[in-house]
Scaffold this active site. Structure first.
Site, mmCIF file in Angstrom:
data_model
loop_
_atom_site.group_PDB
_atom_site.id
_atom_site.type_symbol
_atom_site.label_atom_id
_atom_site.label_comp_id
_atom_site.label_asym_id
_atom_site.label_seq_id
_atom_site.Cartn_x
_atom_site.Cartn_y
_atom_site.Cartn_z
ATOM 1 N N HIS A 219 0.809 -1.219 0.000
ATOM 2 C CA HIS A 219 0.000 0.000 0.000
ATOM 3 C C HIS A 219 0.845 1.272 0.000
ATOM 4 O O HIS A 219 0.339 2.356 -0.292
ATOM 5 C CB HIS A 219 -1.006 0.004 1.169
ATOM 6 C CG HIS A 219 -0.406 0.220 2.522
ATOM 7 N ND1 HIS A 219 -0.211 -0.805 3.418
ATOM 8 C CD2 HIS A 219 0.024 1.339 3.144
ATOM 9 C CE1 HIS A 219 0.299 -0.315 4.530
ATOM 10 N NE2 HIS A 219 0.455 0.986 4.384
ATOM 11 N N ASP B 10 0.124 -7.609 1.405
ATOM 12 C CA ASP B 10 0.561 -6.218 1.520
ATOM 13 C C ASP B 10 2.082 -6.112 1.559
ATOM 14 O O ASP B 10 2.636 -5.300 2.300
ATOM 15 C CB ASP B 10 -0.051 -5.555 2.759
ATOM 16 C CG ASP B 10 -0.004 -4.031 2.652
ATOM 17 O OD1 ASP B 10 0.052 -3.514 1.531
ATOM 18 O OD2 ASP B 10 -0.006 -3.367 3.712
ATOM 19 N N SER C 113 4.651 2.674 7.792
ATOM 20 C CA SER C 113 4.286 1.532 6.956
ATOM 21 C C SER C 113 5.479 1.031 6.166
ATOM 22 O O SER C 113 6.164 1.801 5.484
ATOM 23 C CB SER C 113 3.180 1.909 5.971
ATOM 24 O OG SER C 113 1.922 1.711 6.522
#
Length: 497
Positions: free
Chosen positions: A122, A152, A226
């Site tokens: 992402h 992911d 992230s």
């Protein structure tokens, strides 16, 4: 609220993305408890150079002016579009979309001296350009090698002038709840930032996919983290920081990381093939509840129950059937439904695998040649059986289950919007205080099997229920076609004293 926590900069595109992640594993008790370190300074100094800041950009359309909309096929639609085109404002209403470049920031970590970098899917999803800023400030363009939305995970490659410092994978299965953990990342675009905490929980399922198996940590993780690594005290990567639970968007001490036990295999495949290659069995599965376990004669609610088998699948060819309970796959225990997808996905494609199933009150072993999961593969739903003879009973009330059933006819097909040609036994009423209602049986559901036997008429169902009562069974197992597909129900039998 679960949120992905990369950091959007000057972008309306992604203020708070919900992540897409997958996986299943079991807790290992191999590691020994370690004392709290006096300081994380030495470890942080060693690891910081291997963590990078990732910057992405993409062109997005931003409409200017009013946005008039007309229903498709409206007589005004073409007229208005022609008017706007003549005035240089194109599109369906409003001015032509204006292009602008939106940027976002995230984190990643180097896994090889020649420049392979791991991050979240992402973080780079939809990006036109990806750049990586190293710990020493140097910025390099990055190439996307491959990505896997289901877990992911994404793999990038840069071309450095010299060898880069890198980190190695650790064994996330050996990490225990309460172990120390350290996170490094790029929160809010500030640059390399170190936080520490403990592993708060294991095997977290946050309903993002079939492979959910997150490590939960209270190490502070925020937007921009992230794709950054979660380390153990040996300096090995045991997770990829990917999500937080937060009502405000900031850290509240509940962060989630993809365990290295899942991520490492995905990264290896992305490096070799540019995509993931997962094993495919070809079954619909559901949880084995206590009632279902009792119905099929299992001592405990364990394994994964087969609710359907796809046509031309490895499972079909091996003889696996609806109603089987998968207890072991390739020598690994299937403790629950959640465990099986990951075991299958990680098994080598084409391997002959022994599968231990529970069928007809005993264990059996079948051998399956595992196939490859393709994105376009759609598991088939089971169809209700059809009977040739006219039924003697058109409808019946089954007090032991609190339901009414009937043979499907034209009127019922129309009432419940059933497909033309649908036959079998349909549930027409469910008592609100019945166990069937509590379990989710609804009018319009089609009963396919009762006690592992196909049913085509109301008589078949009533005989199966009577036989279960006569055998002093507490529950009866039924395969029922619901609006969501076929499911097994272990329904309690209420017998008047």
């Amino acid at each position: 609220m679960l949120k992905a926590f990369y950091n959007p900069v000057r972008s309306k595109v992604s203020a708070a993305l919900v992540i897409v992640l997958l996986g299943v594993t079991s807790v290992s008790h191999i590691a020994n408890a370690r004392p709290a370190p006096e300081s994380f300074a030495d470890l942080a100094e060693k690891l910081l150079p291997s963590v990078v800041n990732i910057s992405t950009s993409q062109m997005v359309a931003e409409r200017q002016g009013p946005d008039f909309q007309f229903p498709p096929g409206s007589p005004f639609e073409d007229l208005f579009r022609d008017f706007m085109d003549r005035n240089g404002q194109g599109g369906q209403g409003g001015q032509a979309p204006q292009k602008r470049r939106a940027t976002a920031l995230g984190s990643g970590f180097i896994i090889s001296a020649d420049g392979y970098i791991v991050t979240n899917n992402h973080v780079i999803d939809g990006a036109d350009e990806i750049s990586v800023r190293l710990h020493d400030g140097e910025t390099l363009d990055a190439e996307l090698i491959g990505r896997d939305p289901k877990t992911d995970v994404a793999l990038l490659k840069v071309e450095p002038k010299d060898d880069l410092p890198f980190v190695k994978w650790g064994d996330s299965d050996a990490s225990r709840i309460g172990d120390w953990a350290m996170a490094i990342g790029n929160p809010f675009g500030l640059g390399g930032t170190v936080t520490a905490g403990i592993i708060s929980a294991r095997n977290r399922d946050i309903n993002q996919g079939p492979y959910d198996d997150f490590i939960q940590t209270d190490a502070s993780i925020n937007r921009g983290n992230s794709g950054g690594p979660l380390f153990n005290l040996d300096g090995d990567v045991i997770g990829i920081n990917s999500a937080i639970y937060s009502p405000s968007g900031g850290s509240v001490g509940i962060g989630f990381a993809i365990p290295s036990a899942i991520a490492q295999g995905v990264v290896d495949q992305l490096k070799e093939y540019g995509r993931t290659r997962r094993g495919w069995l070809g079954v619909h599965i559901q949880t084995v509840t206590d009632d279902i376990a009792d119905s099929v004669g299992l001592d405990s609610a364990t394994g994964a129950m087969v609710a359907g088998v796809s046509d031309d699948s490895p499972a079909k060819k091996a003889g696996i059937k609806q109603g089987d309970v998968i207890l072991k796959f390739d020598g690994k225990d299937v403790e629950s439904m959640r465990r099986l997808p990951r075991i299958v996905a990680e098994t080598k494609i084409g391997k002959d695998v022994d599968v231990v199933i529970w069928r007809d009150g005993k264990k059996q072993t079948v051998q399956v040649e595992l196939g490859e999961l393709e994105e376009e593969v759609i598991a088939a739903s089971a169809s209700p059986s059809e009977g040739d003879e006219a039924p003697a009973i058109a409808e019946a009330s089954i007090a032991e289950l609190g339901i009414k059933v009937a043979n499907v006819d034209d009127a019922l097909r129309q009432r419940y919007n059933l497909a033309e040609g649908t036959e079998g036994v349909i549930v027409t009423d469910v008592s609100g205080d019945s166990y069937a209602a509590e379990k989710g049986v609804r009018p319009g559901d089609i009963i396919i099997e009762a006690s592992h036997s196909s049913v085509t008429t109301v008589e078949d169902v009533t005989k199966a229920v009577k036989a279960a009562v006569d055998d002093d069974k507490r529950t009866i197992l039924m395969l029922i076609e619901t609006s969501a597909g076929p499911r097994y129900f272990g329904l309690t039998l209420s017998v008047a004293e």
